[in-house]
Design an enzyme around this catalytic site. Structure first.
Site, PDB file in Angstrom:
ATOM      1  N   LYS A 106      38.438 -14.529 120.340  1.00 62.19           N
ATOM      2  CA  LYS A 106      38.711 -13.177 120.853  1.00 62.19           C
ATOM      3  C   LYS A 106      37.599 -12.802 121.813  1.00 62.19           C
ATOM      4  O   LYS A 106      36.451 -13.261 121.648  1.00 62.19           O
ATOM      5  CB  LYS A 106      38.737 -12.174 119.690  1.00 62.19           C
ATOM      6  CG  LYS A 106      39.464 -10.903 120.007  1.00 62.19           C
ATOM      7  CD  LYS A 106      40.959 -11.164 120.010  1.00 62.19           C
ATOM      8  CE  LYS A 106      41.813  -9.960 119.860  1.00 62.19           C
ATOM      9  NZ  LYS A 106      43.159 -10.351 119.388  1.00 62.19           N
TER      10      LYS A 106
HETATM   11  N1  GLU Z   1      46.050 -10.606 121.897  1.00 64.49           N
HETATM   12  C1  GLU Z   1      47.210 -11.133 121.237  1.00 64.49           C
HETATM   13  C2  GLU Z   1      46.971 -11.265 119.736  1.00 64.49           C
HETATM   14  O1  GLU Z   1      46.130 -10.597 119.175  1.00 64.49           O
HETATM   15  C3  GLU Z   1      47.736 -12.407 121.915  1.00 64.49           C
HETATM   16  C4  GLU Z   1      46.799 -13.565 121.913  1.00 64.49           C
HETATM   17  C5  GLU Z   1      47.260 -14.752 122.778  1.00 64.49           C
HETATM   18  O2  GLU Z   1      48.358 -14.733 123.270  1.00 64.49           O
HETATM   19  O3  GLU Z   1      46.450 -15.677 122.919  1.00 64.49           O
HETATM   20  O4  GLU Z   1      47.649 -11.982 119.058  1.00 64.49           O
END
Ligand code: GLU
Length: 416
Positions: A106
């Site tokens: 993240k």
């Molecule tokens: N931000 C989204 C999540 O928390 C998508 C993450 C992604 O597609 O890599 O799942």
């Protein structure tokens, strides 16, 4: 004293619970309690008024035993490395529950996008990427959108990364605009995935969806598309909210018209025929299904007992505290946990990456069909385990995710 609601405290508590239930080897438990790498950078940019802006940037890579790190980047004031670590950990379990070959990561940048111009946001994004580029890449770590970032942000990321390497690398990021290699259906994917889970959960709990009432907290990309998808299958969206507050209408709302109103006025509030309510009132509103699709830590000890919904589908990451989890389970509320309910986004991110690597472009029908099949499988796996373990679905999802990652670590072994 550690804050019991601090996201990292909660994430570690969840890992401990899964480890205990799985009788996980201590060594692997210890390994999974820490991220593999945390990167902190200082992003210095020229602001529109010619002053210098200095922003804190973070990327946490939790575990990558099954494939490259994967996870969104959020732009938010006061974001901390602990919070990003917790979210990276959730991504590891989420990818494992969805059964896609990724680890979890993240990113976060401390900034208030509402107070920045498009030019400032572009410079911020490009500088951030240039500072962490050595740790990114299509086989290393693949960013995606999250809170207050979107397809345009991903286009800047792809362009910056590609410029640094000297050739176009669309597979370096997902959630891009379709014209530069984005997937059909990626924008709607998280919201649609939430609704696939609700349909499955309604089947097993006997909830009739025709005319079922739904309240949705958050009207950003995820909340809006969840509203549209649930409206399309014949449910009645009776309440929605955004950061300014919410609206309630017992007869039901048309999400597209509420969006048009929000785009015109900057808020969902004061929509014709509706009563204005607060975000707290939305959570406690009279409804069959509640979809928290905004911030973390919204359902806690204080309000868990006041929630009237029979089903909660967590479109947001970490909206429920462990204490609230226990209260809701005892009350018999069916809770579809974040790492299952919102995994449609990263699932279509995976489809986008596969299309980029193979230089293919799939139709919207094909993407949606594949998404439904992946979500159904993930739901069935989690539900089956929750029945076997006589546990809530969060515990089962964590056991499934942590168990799959632990197995992969065990099989690969430690080197040297
Ligand atoms: N931000 C989204 C999540 O928390 C998508 C993450 C992604 O597609 O890599 O799942």
């Amino acid at each position: 004293m550690a804050n019991e609601h601090a996201p990292l405290t909660v994430a570690l508590e969840q890992l401990d619970l899964a480890a205990k239930k799985l009788r996980l080897d201590d060594g692997i438990h210890k390994i999974l309690s820490q991220p593999k790498r945390s990167i902190m950078v200082s992003i210095d940019i020229r602001m529109d008024d010619c002053t210098v802006g200095v922003f804190k940037g973070i990327r946490v890579q939790h575990w990558d035993v099954k494939g490259p790190f994967k996870g969104g980047i959020r732009y938010y004031p006061n974001i901390t490395v602990e919070e990003v670590t917790a979210l990276a950990m959730l991504m590891t379990w989420k990818c494992a529950v969805a059964d896609i070959p990724y680890g979890g990561a993240k990113g976060g940048v401390c900034c208030d996008t509402k107070k920045m111009s498009l030019g400032e946001l572009e410079r911020l994004t490009r500088r951030y990427v240039s500072l962490i580029a050595d740790y990114l890449g299509p086989h290393r770590d693949i960013p995606a959108p999250d809170m207050y970032t979107d397809a345009q942000t991903m286009a800047w990321i792809m362009d910056t990364y590609s410029q640094l390497k000297g050739y176009s690398i669309p597979e370096s990021v997902t959630g891009k605009p379709v014209e530069i290699g984005g997937s059909e259906g990626r924008t709607e994917a998280t919201g649609r995935g939430v609704v696939h889970c609700i349909k499955k959960a309604a089947e097993v709990t006997g909830l009739r969806l025709k005319n079922a009432t739904v309240a949705i907290q958050g009207f950003g990309n995820v909340g809006y598309h969840a509203a549209q998808a649930i409206h399309d299958i014949g449910c009645r969206v009776v309440a929605v909210s955004d950061s300014t507050g919410g609206i309630y209408c017992a007869e039901g709302l048309d999400p597209a018209r509420v969006l048009a109103h929000k785009e015109k006025t900057g808020s969902v509030q004061n929509f014709k025929g509706c009563t204005n309510i607060t975000n707290e009132e939305l959570l406690e509103a009279e409804c069959d299904i509640l979809i928290p699709a905004a911030l973390g830590n919204q359902i806690k000890r204080k309000n868990a007992n006041k929630i009237k919904a029979r089903m909660i589908a967590e479109a947001a990451n970490g909206p429920t505290t462990p204490e609230a989890d226990r209260i809701l389970f005892e009350k018999g509320t069916c809770l579809i946990p974040d790492i299952l309910a919102n995994s449609g986004g990263v699932t279509v991110s995976y489809f986008e990456w596969v299309q980029n690597l193979t230089r293919e472009h799939w139709s919207l029908e094909e993407v949606n069909r594949k998404l439904e099949s992946k979500m159904t499988q993930a739901f069935d796996d989690v539900y089956k385990l929750s029945q076997e373990e006589e546990s809530d679905m969060r515990t089962a999802a964590l056991m499934l995710g942590v168990g799959r990652v632990a197995n992969a670590i065990r099989t690969r072994g430690l080197w040297p």
